[in-house]
Structures are given as structure tokens and as C-alpha cells.
Motif scaffolding. Structure first.
Motif, PDB file in Angstrom:
ATOM      1  N   ASN A 140       0.849  -1.195   0.000  1.00 31.70           N
ATOM      2  CA  ASN A 140       0.000   0.000   0.000  1.00 31.70           C
ATOM      3  C   ASN A 140       0.884   1.243   0.000  1.00 31.70           C
ATOM      4  N   PRO A 141       1.181   1.791  -1.182  1.00 30.62           N
ATOM      5  CA  PRO A 141       2.092   2.955  -1.275  1.00 30.62           C
ATOM      6  C   PRO A 141       1.622   4.173  -0.494  1.00 30.62           C
ATOM      7  N   THR A 142       0.312   4.255  -0.187  1.00 28.87           N
ATOM      8  CA  THR A 142      -0.200   5.414   0.560  1.00 28.87           C
ATOM      9  C   THR A 142      -0.370   5.100   2.045  1.00 28.87           C
ATOM     10  N   ALA A 143       0.207   3.979   2.489  1.00 27.36           N
ATOM     11  CA  ALA A 143       0.037   3.560   3.884  1.00 27.36           C
ATOM     12  C   ALA A 143       0.346   4.722   4.840  1.00 27.36           C
ATOM     13  N   PRO A 144      -0.459   4.870   5.927  1.00 26.02           N
ATOM     14  CA  PRO A 144      -1.499   3.939   6.354  1.00 26.02           C
ATOM     15  C   PRO A 144      -2.873   4.211   5.755  1.00 26.02           C
ATOM     16  N   PHE A 145      -2.964   5.153   4.815  1.00 24.66           N
ATOM     17  CA  PHE A 145      -4.266   5.551   4.297  1.00 24.66           C
ATOM     18  C   PHE A 145      -4.679   4.652   3.123  1.00 24.66           C
ATOM     19  N   LEU A 146      -5.969   4.519   2.938  1.00 29.01           N
ATOM     20  CA  LEU A 146      -6.521   3.791   1.808  1.00 29.01           C
ATOM     21  C   LEU A 146      -7.524   4.683   1.088  1.00 29.01           C
ATOM     22  N   ASP A 147      -7.594   4.521  -0.213  1.00 29.28           N
ATOM     23  CA  ASP A 147      -8.596   5.212  -1.035  1.00 29.28           C
ATOM     24  C   ASP A 147      -8.409   6.726  -1.044  1.00 29.28           C
ATOM     25  N   LEU A 148      -7.195   7.212  -0.773  1.00 29.97           N
ATOM     26  CA  LEU A 148      -6.924   8.643  -0.821  1.00 29.97           C
ATOM     27  C   LEU A 148      -5.810   8.919  -1.822  1.00 29.97           C
ATOM     28  N   THR A 149      -5.948  10.015  -2.540  1.00 31.15           N
ATOM     29  CA  THR A 149      -4.884  10.452  -3.429  1.00 31.15           C
ATOM     30  C   THR A 149      -3.802  11.156  -2.622  1.00 31.15           C
ATOM     31  N   LYS A 150      -2.644  11.367  -3.233  1.00 33.33           N
ATOM     32  CA  LYS A 150      -1.564  12.066  -2.539  1.00 33.33           C
ATOM     33  C   LYS A 150      -2.002  13.463  -2.129  1.00 33.33           C
ATOM     34  N   GLY A 151      -2.745  14.138  -2.987  1.00 35.13           N
ATOM     35  CA  GLY A 151      -3.223  15.480  -2.651  1.00 35.13           C
ATOM     36  C   GLY A 151      -4.149  15.470  -1.452  1.00 35.13           C
ATOM     37  N   ALA A 152      -5.033  14.466  -1.400  1.00 38.51           N
ATOM     38  CA  ALA A 152      -5.950  14.361  -0.267  1.00 38.51           C
ATOM     39  C   ALA A 152      -5.192  14.076   1.029  1.00 38.51           C
ATOM     40  N   ILE A 153      -4.156  13.241   0.912  1.00 45.31           N
ATOM     41  CA  ILE A 153      -3.351  12.933   2.103  1.00 45.31           C
ATOM     42  C   ILE A 153      -2.617  14.174   2.589  1.00 45.31           C
ATOM     43  N   ASP A 154      -2.049  14.949   1.663  1.00 46.70           N
ATOM     44  CA  ASP A 154      -1.346  16.179   2.047  1.00 46.70           C
ATOM     45  C   ASP A 154      -2.288  17.148   2.751  1.00 46.70           C
ATOM     46  N   THR A 155      -3.508  17.265   2.227  1.00 48.75           N
ATOM     47  CA  THR A 155      -4.501  18.145   2.850  1.00 48.75           C
ATOM     48  C   THR A 155      -4.844  17.669   4.249  1.00 48.75           C
ATOM     49  N   LEU A 156      -5.012  16.371   4.399  1.00 49.27           N
ATOM     50  CA  LEU A 156      -5.339  15.790   5.704  1.00 49.27           C
ATOM     51  C   LEU A 156      -4.213  16.039   6.707  1.00 49.27           C
ATOM     52  N   MET A 157      -2.970  15.868   6.269  1.00 48.64           N
ATOM     53  CA  MET A 157      -1.837  16.053   7.172  1.00 48.64           C
ATOM     54  C   MET A 157      -1.666  17.522   7.568  1.00 48.64           C
ATOM     55  N   ARG A 158      -1.895  18.425   6.622  1.00 49.47           N
ATOM     56  CA  ARG A 158      -1.809  19.853   6.975  1.00 49.47           C
ATOM     57  C   ARG A 158      -2.880  20.229   7.986  1.00 49.47           C
ATOM     58  N   ARG A 159      -4.065  19.694   7.820  1.00 53.54           N
ATOM     59  CA  ARG A 159      -5.133  19.970   8.786  1.00 53.54           C
ATOM     60  C   ARG A 159      -4.761  19.422  10.168  1.00 53.54           C
ATOM     61  N   SER A 160      -4.234  18.214  10.194  1.00 55.50           N
ATOM     62  CA  SER A 160      -3.817  17.617  11.468  1.00 55.50           C
ATOM     63  C   SER A 160      -2.675  18.406  12.101  1.00 55.50           C
ATOM     64  N   MET A 161      -1.788  18.919  11.277  1.00 60.27           N
ATOM     65  CA  MET A 161      -0.672  19.715  11.760  1.00 60.27           C
ATOM     66  C   MET A 161      -1.189  20.938  12.517  1.00 60.27           C
ATOM     67  N   ARG A 162      -2.164  21.613  11.943  1.00 63.29           N
ATOM     68  CA  ARG A 162      -2.694  22.829  12.564  1.00 63.29           C
ATOM     69  C   ARG A 162      -3.547  22.523  13.795  1.00 63.29           C
ATOM     70  N   GLN A 163      -4.001  21.308  13.937  1.00 62.34           N
ATOM     71  CA  GLN A 163      -4.785  20.929  15.107  1.00 62.34           C
ATOM     72  C   GLN A 163      -3.927  20.352  16.224  1.00 62.34           C
ATOM     73  N   SER A 164      -2.619  20.227  15.991  1.00 59.46           N
ATOM     74  CA  SER A 164      -1.750  19.558  16.956  1.00 59.46           C
ATOM     75  C   SER A 164      -1.377  20.468  18.119  1.00 59.46           C
ATOM     76  N   GLU A 165      -0.971  19.852  19.213  1.00 64.89           N
ATOM     77  CA  GLU A 165      -0.510  20.586  20.389  1.00 64.89           C
ATOM     78  C   GLU A 165       0.793  21.322  20.070  1.00 64.89           C
ATOM     79  N   ARG A 166       1.610  20.738  19.216  1.00 63.99           N
ATOM     80  CA  ARG A 166       2.859  21.385  18.829  1.00 63.99           C
ATOM     81  C   ARG A 166       2.570  22.709  18.138  1.00 63.99           C
ATOM     82  N   TRP A 167       1.617  22.740  17.232  1.00 66.89           N
ATOM     83  CA  TRP A 167       1.250  23.976  16.529  1.00 66.89           C
ATOM     84  C   TRP A 167       0.728  25.011  17.524  1.00 66.89           C
ATOM     85  N   ARG A 168      -0.147  24.571  18.428  1.00 61.68           N
ATOM     86  CA  ARG A 168      -0.714  25.499  19.408  1.00 61.68           C
ATOM     87  C   ARG A 168       0.380  26.127  20.264  1.00 61.68           C
TER      88      ARG A 168
END
Length: 783
Positions: free
Chosen positions: A350-378
Motif C-alpha cells: 500500500n504505497p499510501t500507507a497507512p491511508f486507503l482510497d486517498l490520493t496524494k493530494g488528499a493525504i497532504d490536505t489531511l496532514m496539513r489539517r492535522s498539523m494545525r490541530q496539533s498541540e505542537r502547533w498550538r
């Protein structure tokens, strides 16, 4: 002669003068000493405690969380993890070791040991100090850190003497000893003897043996130097000194001394922190509960209670034995399930591990959103005032960190160097559990597992997290139909394609669900019991068509579900996001003869003196008739008799292998008692559920990834029966093995009058025919 007499008279006069001066100086010295003591008592050398302060010395006391079976689950504290105990709660070995080592004549003086003081003065302290236990207590309670100046040390010593004599008048000898043990900081959050004995030996103070007591008493000289984790050899030597003192003072024999001095420390180190120990996720929830309670319940003087300093006692419904069984079940199943997930999601498979059924662009968007929601960002954004560009760049710089991993089937940490963005992706690859267990009659929550490791996964999946519930929602649809239409588990419905046309029941467009097997998964008629056992979507759709979505939602609200449920037919297959907490309470209503009982976690709150500040009041409402509840339970029994939960009955394999794939076809539970339950699997296997009930215990389990795009590729491993049901099975097997818990193996009690037939062998089923819908279903697939 006259001259001799005159000289003798002069000699006598000179001698008398010396005698007179001696007494003048002696009296002046005595008066000076007395004056110094008086000045100290009057507070000239610094504040002195008054009667009230002596009666109630200011010490920070941790709030204690106590289980229903009397075990301390944990504590809330800032710096002082202190819970006082009485003299009667101390091991006699502790008292003997303390007196033998610190104050041999403790019972013969009134606060100041004159003999010891004189010895210390004559030999300048080279043959031991003179501080009594009472003096040492006064120093810790009221005097504080020793002054660096000679004058300061003298005045502090005087204050110690004065306070020590006051303590002796105020308290009994036993009370002084108890206070002395309670006030001392033994290191490693071991504030006071109770915390220390629990942390170093996982025992209560009353249960400490001779060598354990000697070790702890030996730490009184300097707990920083004699820290058993950093300096075990030094602590052992110091312990042996205490054992010698106990022998010297007649508390133990020479043989006992010699044998114990040869032993190791034998620590059982059990840290007590907010992120360690038992029921960590429950304690996290409880902190929020207490914050709200404190906000609305001030002290009698109008000030606020302090959760971390005021020594409250919180009595909870959690059973420490059942909590341990629940946590053990999670730790037994999750590493094996995770091993299979990693096996399926290697970069090669699974080249997109751990995600399934997501494109690279969708994964990048998801990770950026998670980044901004993290305690480190805060922290970087609001505490350090960094720009967004600087913060984002920091996520791509490797740093040292400790990451979670399953090692040899147990939670562990691994030191590594990793980019924060990579660590976020790494953590998203872990499947997470949520589990709650509750007595349906009392509403008492007995076990609460919000995740697998509170240090690394702090989001609570019992009450905070809400996930799509799949087929575990179907019993609510069936219960509504039984209540409204008086249906029997034996009634048959056609298992054929079925659609609900557009604009009916608020449905914006035509809805045609299909069964889990696809277009070919139909055939004949099914009883309601068989349909629920096999999670037949078409028949569930027929039922919600007959009663309407709003009627089902109304029942859900009465069952305590407050999460958003849209009034559309597709809710029948479990599209809403609902918490484990809500689902367990809802299912408990069926086991409790139709009476909804609000979950209870806290029964009583007391202050440090035992005064009751809060007593819970049960909240219960009649929601369903006892008959409807019982019939619904009998329907759900079919799930564990012949449906997706039937593996609870099978012998399965004898033991787990490291390769999780060995166990997906069988489970070694072999339950023979009545069990009602329901599995649930959501779209694309993102969420696995199992809700299981016996007459006096209802337990819900959810397993899934942080993101819905983190899931198994096939239903073989991604179904609720493989992801969540094993945790329930292991937990219940352990609960049944502990006979002191009295978990029921009996039949669910039938109501006195039962007009609906539940034994299908005794009735000819009626078949409501509904063949007006023959359109093909769409691809919505909930199992």
C-alpha cells in the motif's frame, strides 16, 4: 595575726564576689535563654504557628480517586502526591525502625532530648545529632529550610524546640509519628508514606515488612541522595544501618538482622503520575467532571475547592478488578490486530500507507489539517508567537523523541530521531480502541478504557470520540418496530431488493440499500431474529419504512443518545456518529426491562475530614415496555447463536499466535450462557463495533483508526467481529474467571405477562408481504 585574719577575710570576700558573679552570670544566662525562648514563642524571630495552625498544619493533600472495591485508582496533585494515613494504618515495623534510627528515647522526652542535646553540644555533633522526631516534624511543618548563617541556624533551632514542645502538648506520641511519616517527601512523587509505599512496593503502609520499612525509614536522612532508583547500592547500605539500629534497640534478633541485610531491595516500582497506572482515560474524564462540580459547589466560606491540594476523596463506580480485566483484554488483542494491519499496509502493498482510497493530494490536505490541530502547533503559535511559516518548517526538521510501539505484546516506548510530520503519520497508522462496561440496573460504570496508552493517545474514545456505528444501531430500529407494530422475532419479511422512494420520510432521493454480499445476497423470507443475526440491510430498511426515521430518533433520544441523528431512512444502517458511552447506556435499557438509567461514575465526594460534599442521585426513566425490551433482547441473542457473534460459542484455536491471521476464523471463548449482542462494521471497514450483554453487565467495544481512511482493505479483518468482539470475549472470560465479581450467566428475565411469542418453534410465522418495491439497490453497504 591581725594581718593574717585580714588577708583571710579578703580572700573570703573575693571568693564570695566570684560566687556572686557566677550566680549573676548563671542567672543572666538562664534568663537570656528563657528570654530567647520567650522571644521565639512571641514570634520575634519569625512567625510561629498558633493553636489553630498546630491543630491544622497547612500541607497540600492530593485528591484521591477510589474504586467501588476500595482501591486507589489514582490521584490529582500538582507537586504534592500526599494522602495522609493514621497511626493505625502504619506497619509496626515502620514505627520500630523510625524510633530505633531517629529517636531512641522518643517515649521518654517531651519534645527535646536533653541527653542527646548535651552529647551533641559536647562533641559538636560528631557522635550524632540531637533532633527528636518532634523537632524534625516541627522543622518540616513550620520552620522550613535551614539558614546559612550561624545566628539564623541558632534562632531556627530555638524555634524548633519551642514548636516541638507545643506539638508534644497538642498531640499524642502516636499522632506525631503519623504526621512525621505523612509529611516526608520520599522522592519520585512519593509524598508521604502512603504514596511512597505504593510507589516503591505497591503496598499499603500497613502491609510493609521489616526490610521494606527499614528502606523507607533509611531515606529520611536524605531522599535525594538515597533514591532507590538512582542509588540502589547506597539505599541498600543505608537500609542495613537501620536494620542494625533495630537490632541494637531490641526490635529484631541478630539472626533476622543478618539474613535481611543479605537481601536485595526487591522494589516493585509502580509510578503514580497522571499518565500512568490504571484507568487513566477515566481519570481524564473525571478531571473534567470535577472541574464542573467545583465550579458549582463552593466551600462553606465561598472559596473554591482545589482539586490538587485540598485532599478530596472521590468514590467512583469503577471496579478495579474489572478495569484491569478490560485493560488486559485491550492489550492482549490490539498488538495482534495491529501486527496484521502493519502486515497489510507495508509500502509495497500500500504505497499510501497507512491511508486507503486517498490520493496524494488528499493525504497532504489531511496532514496539513492535522498539523494545525496539533498541540505542537498550538504551543509554537500561541506560547512562542512563531509565524505559520516557521511552525510548518519545524514539522520537517528531525528531532529526538520517544514514540509508542507494541513490543512483545505490551505497550512500550522507542527512542528515535524523526520529523514531527512523520511521527504524526506514524501515529495515524495505529488502530485505537474504546470500551465501556456498565451495570444496567444501577447505571454504575464498572470499566472505562478510552484508548491503549494515555501517554501517547490522550483522546478518549469512550465519551469524547464519536464514530459511525454501523449495524449496532439496528436493534433500535427493531425495538421501535416491535413497540409500534407488536412484531415477533418469528415474523418473516422478504429478503429481496427494496427501495424507499424520494421525498418519503424526508429522503431527498431514492434510497435502495443492498446487503453486505452485494447484488446476489438475497433469497426467500427471513424471520426478524435471523435477519438481525445476519445483519440483513433490506429487512432493516423495510422496518424503518414502516415506522419512520423520526420515531426511531425519538426512541434514541429516550435511550440517552444526544448525538446528531439526521431524520433520514439511512440511519437504519448506522450512519450516525455516536459515542461508546451513549451506545452502552442505550443497550443497557434493553437489559434493564425498558428502564433507561443514566450512567453513574461518581457516587460520593468527601473532604479530607470525611464530610460528605456530594451524593449522587439516580436518574431513571421508563422508555419501553418490559415486553418490548425483552423481545429485543431475544432478537439480539440470535446474533451470538447463529450470527456474526456466534464465534463466542465456538472452541476456536487453543491459543493466539504472533500472527494475528491465525485467529480470524475461530476464538477460544466457548461461552455457553445467554448473551445478547450486535456487531457493527461501517463503510469500507473504518469502524468495528461489538455490543454485548448479559443480565447484569452491558459492554460496548469500538476499534478503528484516527482517520476513517485508515482501515483494513477487506472485511475479513475489518469487521466488528474481528476488530472489536475479541476484546469483549477476553474481557468477559476474565470476568467470569473472577467469581467474586458475580457476573451473571443466567437467562434474561422474562416479564410476568408476555403476549409476543419469542420461541419460533411454537408458532407459525405471519409474513407481512411488501413486494411493491422491486428496484435495484445502490452501493451503500453497512454490515
Amino acid at each position: 595575726m591581725a594581718k593574717a585574719k585580714k588577708k583571710q577575710a579578703k580572700t573570703r570576700s573575693d571568693f564570695s564576689k566570684y560566687i556572686r558573679w557566677f550566680w549573676i552570670l548563671f542567672s543572666a544566662g538562664v534568663l537570656s535563654v528563657a528570654l530567647i525562648f520567650l522571644l521565639a514563642a512571641w514570634g520575634v524571630f519569625g512567625d510561629m504557628p498558633d493553636h489553630t495552625q498546630l491543630e491544622n498544619p497547612k500541607t497540600h493533600l492530593a485528591t484521591e480517586i477510589i474504586s467501588s472495591d476500595g482501591v486507589t485508582l489514582g490521584k490529582y496533585y500538582f507537586n504534592d502526591n500526599r494522602t495522609p494515613v493514621s497511626y493505625d494504618d502504619l506497619s509496626p515495623h515502620l514505627v520500630d525502625a523510625l524510633i530505633a534510627t531517629e529517636d531512641e528515647r522518643y517515649h521518654k522526652h517531651a519534645g527535646i532530648d536533653a541527653r542527646g542535646t548535651l552529647r551533641a553540644f559536647v562533641f559538636l555533633g560528631k557522635k550524632g545529632g540531637a533532633s527528636t522526631i518532634s523537632q524534625q516534624l516541627s522543622r518540616q511543618l513550620f520552620v522550613g529550610v535551614a539558614s546559612r548563617s550561624t545566628i539564623g541556624r541558632i534562632t531556627q533551632k530555638v524555634k524548633e524546640w519551642v514548636i516541638a514542645t507545643r506539638l508534644e502538648r497538642q498531640y499524642t506520641k502516636e499522632e506525631i509519628i503519623a504526621q512525621y511519616f505523612n509529611i516526608y517527601d520520599f522522592g519520585n512523587n512519593g509524598d508521604g508514606i502512603r504514596s511512597a509505599s505504593r510507589i516503591y512496593f505497591d503496598k499499603e503502609p500497613i502491609d510493609l515488612d521489616i526490610k521494606e520499612a527499614a528502606m523507607l525509614v533509611g531515606m529520611f536522612v536524605n531522599s535525594s541522595l538515597y533514591n532507590p532508583r538512582r542509588n540502589p547500592e547506597g539505599v541498600k547500605n543505608r537500609r542495613n544501618v537501620v536494620l542494625y539500629q533495630m537490632y541494637r534497640n531490641g526490635y529484631i534478633t541478630e539472626n533476622v538482622k543478618d539474613s535481611l541485610q543479605k537481601t536485595e531491595l526487591d522494589l516493585n516500582y509502580t509510578p503514580q503520575s497522571h499518565r500512568d497506572g490504571i484507568a487513566t482515560y477515566f481519570r481524564g474524564y473525571l478531571a473534567g467532571f470535577m472541574k464542573d462540580w467545583i465550579k458549582n459547589n463552593p466551600k462553606p466560606d465561598g472559596t473554591k475547592w482545589n482539586l490538587y491540594n485540598d485532599g478530596l476523596k472521590i468514590y467512583t463506580t469503577i471496579d478495579s478488578r474489572m478495569q484491569k480485566h478490560a485493560e488486559d483484554a485491550v492489550q492482549q488483542h490490539m498488538p495482534r490486530l495491529q501486527a496484521e494491519f502493519f502486515h497489510q499496509n507495508t509500502p509495497g502493498r500500500n504505497p499510501t500507507a497507512p491511508f486507503l482510497d486517498l490520493t496524494k493530494g488528499a493525504i497532504d490536505t489531511l496532514m496539513r489539517r492535522s498539523m494545525r490541530q496539533s498541540e505542537r502547533w498550538r504551543h509554537l503559535k500561541y506560547d512562542l508567537k512563531k509565524s505559520d511559516k516557521e511552525i510548518e518548517a519545524s514539522f520537517y526538521k528531525p528531532i529526538k523523541m520517544a514514540v509508542f510501539e507494541w513490543k512483545d505484546g505490551k505497550p512500550s516506548e522507542r527512542d528515535t530521531i524523526m520529523k514531527p510530520i512523520d511521527s504524526m503519520r506514524y501515529y495515524k497508522s495505529f488502530l485505537r480502541p474504546g470500551m465501556m462496561s456498565m451495570n444496567p440496573q444501577t447505571g454504575h460504570v464498572k470499566a472505562w478504557v478510552g484508548g491503549m496508552n494515555y501517554r501517547h493517545f490522550q483522546y478518549d474514545m469512550v465519551k469524547q470520540g464519536k464514530r459511525q456505528i454501523g449495524s449496532t444501531f439496528k436493534p433500535l430500529v427493531y425495538a421501535t418496530a416491535i413497540d409500534q407494530l407488536h412484531l415477533s422475532p418469528c415474523d418473516e419479511f422478504p429478503d429481496t431488493p427494496f427501495c424507499i422512494e424520494a421525498n418519503k420520510h424526508g429522503n431527498p432521493e431514492e434510497w435502495c440499500p443492498k446487503n453486505s454480499g452485494g447484488d446476489n445476497d438475497y433469497g426467500g423470507n427471513r424471520t426478524l431474529k435471523n435477519a438481525l443475526a445476519n445483519s440483513v440491510n433490506t429487512i432493516t430498511a423495510r422496518l424503518i419504512d414502516k415506522v419512520g426515521p423520526q420515531t426511531v430518533i425519538d426512541l434514541a433520544r429516550k435511550l440517552g443518545i444526544k448525538s446528531d441523528i439526521p431524520p433520514v431512512p439511512s440511519i437504519a444502517l448506522g450512519t450516525p456518529d455516536i459515542s461508546v458511552y451513549e451506545m452502552v447506556a442505550a443497550y443497557a435499557t434493553f437489559a434493564n426491562k425498558g428502564v433507561y438509567t443514566k450512567p453513574v461514575m461518581v457516587t460520593t465526594i468527601e473532604d479530607k475530614n470525611g464530610t460528605v460534599l456530594y451524593q449522587f442521585t439516580p436518574e431513571a426513566n421508563d422508555v419501553l415496555s418490559a415486553e418490548t425490551a425483552y423481545v429485543t433482547v431475544k432478537l439480539m441473542e440470535g446474533v451470538t447463536q447463529s450470527g456474526s457473534g456466534a464465534r463466542l460459542r465456538s472452541k476456536g484455536v487453543d491459543a493466539y499466535r504472533a500472527d494475528y491471521r491465525e485467529i480470524v476464523t475461530g476464538y477460544p471463548y466457548q461461552f455457553t450462557n445467554p448473551i445478547a449482542g450486535k456487531t457493527g462494521t461501517t463503510q469500507n471497514q473504518s469502524d468495528g463495533w461489538f455490543m454485548g450483554m448479559v443480565p447484569n453487565l452491558v459492554t460496548g467495544v469500538w476499534v478503528g483508526g484516527e482517520e476513517r481512511s485508515v482501515h483494513f482493505k477487506s472485511i475479513t479483518y475489518g469487521q466488528g467481529a474481528a476488530m472489536a468482539l475479541p476484546i469483549w470475549g477476553i474481557y468477559m472470560k476474565n470476568c467470569y474467571a473472577d467469581e467474586s465479581l458475580n457476573i451473571s450467566k443466567a437467562e434474561f428475565e422474562a416479564p410476568a405477562s408476555l403476549s409476543i411469542q419469542v420461541d419460533c418453534s411454537k408458532v407459525k410465522p405471519k409474513t407481512p408481504v411488501d413486494d411493491e418495491n422491486d428496484q435495484l439497490p445502490d452501493d451503500l453497504d453497512f454490515n
